[in-house]
Scaffold this motif. Structure first.
Motif, PDB file in Angstrom:
ATOM      1  N   ALA A   1       0.870  -1.293   0.058  1.00 58.27           N
ATOM      2  CA  ALA A   1       0.061   0.218  -0.037  1.00 58.27           C
ATOM      3  C   ALA A   1       0.750   1.220   0.123  1.00 58.27           C
ATOM      4  O   ALA A   1       0.802   2.182  -0.809  1.00 58.27           O
ATOM      5  CB  ALA A   1      -0.882  -0.010   1.383  1.00 58.27           C
TER       6      ALA A   1
ATOM      7  N   LYS B   1       2.498   1.632  -3.467  1.00 57.70           N
ATOM      8  CA  LYS B   1       1.711   2.091  -4.368  1.00 57.70           C
ATOM      9  C   LYS B   1       1.135   3.570  -4.383  1.00 57.70           C
ATOM     10  O   LYS B   1       0.848   4.443  -5.102  1.00 57.70           O
ATOM     11  CB  LYS B   1       0.284   1.374  -4.406  1.00 57.70           C
ATOM     12  CG  LYS B   1       0.685  -0.233  -5.016  1.00 57.70           C
ATOM     13  CD  LYS B   1      -0.500  -0.751  -5.540  1.00 57.70           C
ATOM     14  CE  LYS B   1      -0.127  -2.017  -5.691  1.00 57.70           C
ATOM     15  NZ  LYS B   1       0.154  -2.254  -7.302  1.00 57.70           N
ATOM     16  N   LEU B   2       1.241   4.155  -2.894  1.00 50.52           N
ATOM     17  CA  LEU B   2       0.891   5.233  -2.710  1.00 50.52           C
ATOM     18  C   LEU B   2       1.871   6.449  -3.012  1.00 50.52           C
ATOM     19  O   LEU B   2       1.623   7.704  -2.768  1.00 50.52           O
ATOM     20  CB  LEU B   2       0.286   5.428  -1.411  1.00 50.52           C
ATOM     21  CG  LEU B   2      -1.130   4.756  -1.054  1.00 50.52           C
ATOM     22  CD1 LEU B   2      -1.337   4.345   0.447  1.00 50.52           C
ATOM     23  CD2 LEU B   2      -2.247   5.699  -1.511  1.00 50.52           C
TER      24      LEU B   2
ATOM     25  N   ALA C   1      -6.251   6.190   3.177  1.00 47.52           N
ATOM     26  CA  ALA C   1      -6.080   5.083   1.965  1.00 47.52           C
ATOM     27  C   ALA C   1      -6.804   4.022   2.185  1.00 47.52           C
ATOM     28  O   ALA C   1      -6.717   3.189   2.953  1.00 47.52           O
ATOM     29  CB  ALA C   1      -4.679   4.752   1.461  1.00 47.52           C
TER      30      ALA C   1
ATOM     31  N   CYS D   1      -7.648   0.559   0.516  1.00 49.24           N
ATOM     32  CA  CYS D   1      -6.872  -0.318  -0.441  1.00 49.24           C
ATOM     33  C   CYS D   1      -7.634  -1.494  -0.540  1.00 49.24           C
ATOM     34  O   CYS D   1      -7.410  -2.599   0.282  1.00 49.24           O
ATOM     35  CB  CYS D   1      -5.317  -0.215   0.031  1.00 49.24           C
ATOM     36  SG  CYS D   1      -4.544   1.054   0.560  1.00 49.24           S
TER      37      CYS D   1
ATOM     38  N   LEU E   1      -5.251  -5.224  -3.351  1.00 51.24           N
ATOM     39  CA  LEU E   1      -3.912  -4.635  -3.777  1.00 51.24           C
ATOM     40  C   LEU E   1      -3.253  -5.784  -4.725  1.00 51.24           C
ATOM     41  O   LEU E   1      -3.115  -7.150  -4.309  1.00 51.24           O
ATOM     42  CB  LEU E   1      -2.797  -4.250  -2.894  1.00 51.24           C
ATOM     43  CG  LEU E   1      -3.465  -2.950  -1.957  1.00 51.24           C
ATOM     44  CD1 LEU E   1      -2.654  -2.983  -0.827  1.00 51.24           C
ATOM     45  CD2 LEU E   1      -3.443  -1.667  -2.776  1.00 51.24           C
TER      46      LEU E   1
ATOM     47  N   GLU F   1      -7.601  -4.561  -8.307  1.00 52.84           N
ATOM     48  CA  GLU F   1      -7.406  -3.693  -7.503  1.00 52.84           C
ATOM     49  C   GLU F   1      -7.901  -2.253  -7.714  1.00 52.84           C
ATOM     50  O   GLU F   1      -8.173  -1.716  -8.702  1.00 52.84           O
ATOM     51  CB  GLU F   1      -5.832  -3.407  -7.708  1.00 52.84           C
ATOM     52  CG  GLU F   1      -5.252  -2.154  -6.898  1.00 52.84           C
ATOM     53  CD  GLU F   1      -3.658  -2.169  -7.113  1.00 52.84           C
ATOM     54  OE1 GLU F   1      -2.706  -3.038  -6.677  1.00 52.84           O
ATOM     55  OE2 GLU F   1      -3.299  -0.838  -7.610  1.00 52.84           O
TER      56      GLU F   1
ATOM     57  N   LEU G   1      -7.915   1.743  -5.336  1.00 54.21           N
ATOM     58  CA  LEU G   1      -7.216   2.544  -4.198  1.00 54.21           C
ATOM     59  C   LEU G   1      -7.927   3.862  -4.309  1.00 54.21           C
ATOM     60  O   LEU G   1      -8.210   4.625  -5.185  1.00 54.21           O
ATOM     61  CB  LEU G   1      -5.897   2.935  -4.552  1.00 54.21           C
ATOM     62  CG  LEU G   1      -4.884   1.845  -3.938  1.00 54.21           C
ATOM     63  CD1 LEU G   1      -3.400   2.150  -4.640  1.00 54.21           C
ATOM     64  CD2 LEU G   1      -4.653   2.492  -2.727  1.00 54.21           C
TER      65      LEU G   1
ATOM     66  N   THR H   1      -9.441  -5.719   2.133  1.00 54.91           N
ATOM     67  CA  THR H   1      -9.381  -4.120   2.065  1.00 54.91           C
ATOM     68  C   THR H   1      -8.656  -3.804   3.366  1.00 54.91           C
ATOM     69  O   THR H   1      -8.839  -4.333   4.527  1.00 54.91           O
ATOM     70  CB  THR H   1     -10.777  -3.530   2.227  1.00 54.91           C
ATOM     71  OG1 THR H   1     -11.709  -3.928   1.196  1.00 54.91           O
ATOM     72  CG2 THR H   1     -10.600  -1.904   2.121  1.00 54.91           C
TER      73      THR H   1
END
Ligand code: SAM
Length: 269
Positions: free
Chosen positions: A124, A127-128, A195, A197, A200, A205, A207, A228
């Motif tokens: 997470a 990806k963020l 966030a 998520c 993922l 996926e 977000l 989640t």
């Protein structure tokens, strides 16, 4: 008396990561490729992981089985001299129900080894594009869940953990999101970014980054009930970005020219 050598592992308890086969460790990949039998938690380990290794192993999904059914399968295969991998999502040390498996293997005298994996919270953050420990803002990460059918001990209740206002990674909470939001709002500001998520690294996926006071509403609107992860963190508000609103200048001492340390004794300005 010569010390006894530990027996080589007969079972490998392996972390699969959240779903991207490229996030398997080299060790996990090697063990999966050479295993005779792979028992895997099919509710959380996506098929793409097993497909990617092209293994000829017998694969046994375990989502519909009890521990009492899984253990004899493992023990039986070990006694037949087969190499056994027990594949769990993410990292096995987090909500993996591995404690009781390890205890049962010890009791049966079967040596095992645990191979770590990437947990959902790490994917997470990646990806963020965010560091969850930004100097001067937040220096602690809490990994937790909310009480559901598994009870969280009272001193670890979400409301007390929220008081730290740390980067809080909340697992297993989508079904109880209203209760989670209510507990978090006791301490975090209502506009703290969260966030949400969903699955993922799975093909579907998704977000969302929303203010805390919308966490439950968005979860319900999108009908998220499982797989989640929520990341509640002040660090999300200073995510590196272009433009006038970006450019938060907080930094750690590690690479700061005004700071010296063991590996860089004198400032090199
Ligand atoms: C039984 S726990 C397993 C956690 C796993 N051991 C880990 O380290 O990520 C399942 C929960 O982990 C989180 N989770 C696991 N995989 C995920 C993924 N691919 N995307 C989002 N959340 C995930 C969700 O909160 C889910 O309800």
């Amino acid at each position: 008396m010569t010390p006894t050598q530990p027996l080589p592992p007969a079972v490998y308890i392996v972390g699969a990561g959240p779903g991207d086969p490229e996030l398997l460790t080299l060790k996990a990949l090697r063990l999966l490729a050479s295993a005779d039998v792979i028992l895997y938690a099919d509710s959380l380990v996506p098929a793409q992981i097993l497909e990617s290794i092209g293994s000829q192993a017998e694969t046994i999904p375990t989502a519909n089985k009890t521990l009492e059914q899984i253990l004899p399968l493992m023990i039986d295969r070990v006694r037949q001299g087969q190499s056994v991998v027990r594949l769990h999502s993410g990292d096995p040390c987090l909500y993996g129900a591995v404690h009781e498996q390890m205890q049962a293997l010890v009791t049966a005298g079967i040596p095992f080894e645990v191979v770590p994996g990437i947990s959902a919270f790490q994917t997470a953050a990646a990806k963020l594009g965010v560091e969850l420990t930004v100097p001067g803002l937040v220096q602690t990460i809490i990994l937790t869940r909310i009480s559901g059918r598994t009870h969280v001990p009272e001193p670890e209740e979400l409301a007390s953990l929220a008081a730290h206002k740390a980067s809080l990674c909340l697992y297993l909470a989508a079904r109880h999101v209203e209760r989670a939001q209510e507990a978090l709002l006791l301490h975090y500001d209502r506009d703290t970014p969260v966030a949400i998520c969903y699955r993922l690294d799975w093909p579907d996926e998704q977000l969302w980054v929303v203010p805390l006071h919308q966490m439950a509403e968005v979860t319900r609107r999108e009908d998220l009930i499982r797989t989640t992860l929520y990341v509640i963190s002040p660090a999300l508000a200073v995510r590196p970005q272009a433009g006038e609103s970006g450019g938060d200048d907080r930094r750690s001492q590690l690479y700061n020219p005004t700071h010296s340390h063991l590996f860089r004794p004198r400032a090199q300005v």
